[in-house]
Design a protein around this motif. Structure first.
Motif, short mmCIF file in Angstrom:
data_model
loop_
_atom_site.label_atom_id
_atom_site.label_comp_id
_atom_site.label_asym_id
_atom_site.label_seq_id
_atom_site.Cartn_x
_atom_site.Cartn_y
_atom_site.Cartn_z
N GLY A 3 3.96 -27.83 46.80
CA GLY A 3 4.64 -29.24 46.56
C GLY A 3 4.18 -30.15 47.08
O GLY A 3 3.93 -30.33 48.37
N ALA A 4 3.71 -31.30 46.31
CA ALA A 4 3.03 -32.68 46.91
C ALA A 4 4.07 -33.53 46.92
O ALA A 4 3.86 -34.76 46.71
CB ALA A 4 2.10 -33.00 46.10
N GLY A 5 5.43 -33.36 47.22
CA GLY A 5 6.39 -34.39 47.59
C GLY A 5 6.35 -34.88 48.91
O GLY A 5 5.35 -34.47 49.73
N PRO A 6 7.24 -35.54 49.43
CA PRO A 6 7.28 -36.30 50.56
C PRO A 6 7.25 -35.24 51.81
O PRO A 6 6.32 -35.41 52.50
CB PRO A 6 8.51 -37.09 50.83
N LYS A 33 5.38 -37.72 40.08
CA LYS A 33 5.94 -37.64 38.69
C LYS A 33 6.14 -36.17 38.36
O LYS A 33 5.30 -35.45 38.47
CB LYS A 33 5.07 -38.64 37.54
N PRO A 34 7.40 -36.11 37.73
CA PRO A 34 8.42 -36.79 37.48
C PRO A 34 9.32 -37.26 38.65
O PRO A 34 9.41 -36.26 39.53
CB PRO A 34 9.36 -36.07 36.31
N ALA A 35 9.81 -38.44 38.62
CA ALA A 35 10.74 -38.75 39.64
C ALA A 35 12.10 -38.87 39.46
O ALA A 35 12.67 -39.67 38.21
CB ALA A 35 10.21 -39.98 40.38
N CYS A 36 13.29 -38.20 40.02
CA CYS A 36 14.53 -38.31 39.85
C CYS A 36 15.07 -38.39 40.99
O CYS A 36 15.49 -37.56 41.65
CB CYS A 36 15.12 -37.24 38.97
N CYS A 37 15.40 -39.95 41.50
CA CYS A 37 15.80 -39.67 43.07
C CYS A 37 16.42 -41.25 42.94
O CYS A 37 15.99 -42.30 42.53
CB CYS A 37 14.85 -39.61 44.13
N VAL A 85 15.32 -49.34 49.73
CA VAL A 85 15.31 -48.65 48.28
C VAL A 85 13.84 -48.77 47.96
O VAL A 85 13.26 -49.76 47.88
CB VAL A 85 15.98 -49.69 47.28
N ILE A 86 13.43 -47.49 47.60
CA ILE A 86 11.85 -47.42 47.44
C ILE A 86 11.48 -47.01 45.99
O ILE A 86 12.40 -46.32 45.34
CB ILE A 86 11.42 -46.24 48.51
N ASP A 87 10.40 -47.16 45.79
CA ASP A 87 9.73 -46.71 44.67
C ASP A 87 9.11 -45.34 44.76
O ASP A 87 8.22 -45.33 45.72
CB ASP A 87 8.54 -47.62 44.43
N ARG A 88 9.81 -44.25 44.36
CA ARG A 88 9.53 -42.93 44.86
C ARG A 88 8.05 -42.55 44.27
O ARG A 88 7.39 -41.51 44.96
CB ARG A 88 10.23 -42.00 44.29
N VAL A 89 7.47 -43.04 43.25
CA VAL A 89 6.14 -42.74 42.90
C VAL A 89 5.17 -43.14 43.86
O VAL A 89 4.19 -42.37 44.18
CB VAL A 89 5.89 -43.17 41.49
N LYS A 90 5.36 -44.40 44.29
CA LYS A 90 4.43 -45.03 44.93
C LYS A 90 4.53 -44.43 46.51
O LYS A 90 3.51 -44.59 47.03
CB LYS A 90 4.63 -46.68 45.09
N PHE A 91 5.79 -44.17 46.97
CA PHE A 91 5.78 -43.56 48.32
C PHE A 91 5.45 -42.34 48.34
O PHE A 91 4.72 -41.86 49.43
CB PHE A 91 7.71 -43.46 48.44
N ASP A 92 5.53 -41.52 47.23
CA ASP A 92 4.88 -40.03 47.50
C ASP A 92 3.46 -40.33 47.55
O ASP A 92 3.00 -39.33 48.01
CB ASP A 92 5.53 -39.35 46.15
N ILE A 231 18.62 -49.20 28.57
CA ILE A 231 18.07 -48.07 29.66
C ILE A 231 16.70 -48.12 29.59
O ILE A 231 16.07 -47.77 28.58
CB ILE A 231 19.05 -47.04 28.97
N PHE A 232 16.11 -48.15 30.70
CA PHE A 232 14.71 -48.03 30.96
C PHE A 232 14.30 -46.67 31.16
O PHE A 232 13.01 -46.16 30.57
CB PHE A 232 14.35 -48.91 31.96
N SER A 233 15.05 -45.87 31.59
CA SER A 233 14.63 -44.28 31.94
C SER A 233 15.96 -43.56 32.37
O SER A 233 16.97 -44.20 32.61
CB SER A 233 13.50 -44.33 33.01
N ARG A 234 15.81 -42.35 31.94
CA ARG A 234 16.95 -41.27 32.21
C ARG A 234 16.38 -40.23 33.02
O ARG A 234 15.06 -39.74 32.66
CB ARG A 234 17.61 -40.91 30.89
#
Length: 385
Positions: A3-6, A33-37, A85-92, A231-234
């Protein structure tokens, strides 16, 4: 590390920086990706871990606005930045880049399907690759294969979530929280600005989260008027129950959501996951450098020393909230309007450590009991035993 999450990348960076050979195995083709947070993390917590804010910061939160079922809002603020508030993709990806820079190998498109145990743990991937290691760290999220295959999963309970990124009439710097069992039974709904969009979502202990969320967006008296049609993403996801897994067995350790290392009340897990990843890495370093693999057992002790009170107190309070009706939630909200209670909340609030505030409020229990009344008090406090 699976797992390459945070949590996985942070542990990988620490281990690789000490000269250990580290492979971070990620099932997806891209980190993050995918990010749901919701992507909210305490500013002080990141500072404690030595993580400096970067381009992944989308906003700074200074206020909370709580809507009980009555929809009479309660606003709390200390006038300072409490969270980012963070961009999870860029943060990860920033954490993954740091791990690779420290010497870790990042292996993408490799999904772990099993853990075998012979002389040591072995990670098996879907294409029959086998990666033998002296230690395996499971950082593969709430549905962790490592946890299940290693016999570390204790409880299969989750909060089910749904979220969108959308246009919304929402101020910067404020997190809106909605409490209402008609929309988010056993949890809450939220709305927060994340750059040009707003993240709007809910969690539910029971029911279909997608249906509940659709109902929330269309029928909630306040939120439905704030969220636009674009809606931009779900996304949908789950949050594991706190302490729903054992976190160490032999040479296998779990960190982050895979370990159930989340705040019992809010489900937030970024800071706790990163902190526990650091503790796991330190336990691995001590074990490998000393040649005493039993040192891995110190990981559990270190986690409980740092977060044991947070977990146990939070779990008890969550049990209470789970039993509350909308009438109870409305009644409880009146306490936050009391000047003395608000002062206690603002004085003791810590975004990353809830136990300090809970303990301070419990210390006021004798006064609260008088206000609540004995019959109502017995209804609430029986759930804390």
């Amino acid at each position: 590390i699976v797992g390459a999450g945070p949590a996985g990348c942070f542990a990988g960076k620490i281990l690789a920086a000490r000269g250990l050979r580290v492979a971070i195995v990620e099932e997806h083709s891209e980190v993050g990706k995918p990010a749901c947070c919701t992507g909210i993390v305490g500013a002080s917590g990141l500072g404690e871990l030595g993580i400096k804010p970067g381009k992944w910061v989308l906003g700074k939160l200074r206020r909370a606005k709580i809507y009980p079922p009555s929809n009479v809002p309660i606003e709390l603020t200390r006038g300072k930045v409490e969270a980012l508030v963070i961009d999870r993709v860029k943060f990860d990806r920033s954490l993954a880049d740091a791990a690779v820079k420290a010497g870790a190998d990042l292996v993408l498109n490799k999904r772990c399907v099993d853990i075998a145990f012979n002389d040591g743990p072995m990670v098996k991937t879907q294409d029959v690759d086998k990666l033998k290691a002296r230690v395996v760290i499971g950082a593969d999220g709430p549905l962790s294969v490592v946890a299940r295959k290693s016999g570390l999963l204790v409880s299969n309970e989750y909060i089910k979530c749904a979220q969108v990124e959308a246009e919304a009439d929402l101020d910067n710097g404020v997190a809106e929280i909605y409490l209402d069992n008609n929309f988010s039974p056993g949890f809450f709904s939220w709305m927060v600005k994340a750059g040009r969009v707003a993240r709007v979502g809910l969690g539910a202990k029971s029911g279909n989260p997608t249906r509940l969320f659709k109902k929330f967006l269309s029928e909630h008296p306040v939120a439905s008027k704030k969220v636009g049609k674009t809606i931009f993403s779900r996304c949908t996801g789950v949050i594991p129950k706190c302490m729903s897994r054992k976190i160490q067995k032999g040479a296998v350790l779990l960190v982050g959501d895979a370990a159930g290392q989340v705040k019992p009340l809010t489900g937030g897990g970024i800071y706790i996951g990163l902190s526990c990843a650091k503790l796991a890495a330190e336990a691995v370093i001590n074990a490998l450098e000393s040649g005493r693999m039993e040192e891995l057992e110190c990981y559990q002790e270190a986690v409980m020393k740092k977060f044991g009170t947070e977990f146990s107190v939070g779990i008890q309070i969550k049990k209470l909230f789970d039993q509350m009706s909308n009438e109870d939630l409305n009644f409880l909200s009146t306490f936050l309007m009391d000047e003395e209670v608000r002062e206690t909340v603002l004085k003791n609030f810590d975004f990353d450590h809830h136990e300090k505030l809970i303990i301070a409020l419990v210390a006021k229990a004798p006064e609260l009991l008088k206000s609540i009344g004995i019959r109502r008090a017995l209804k609430y406090f029986k759930f804390l035993t």
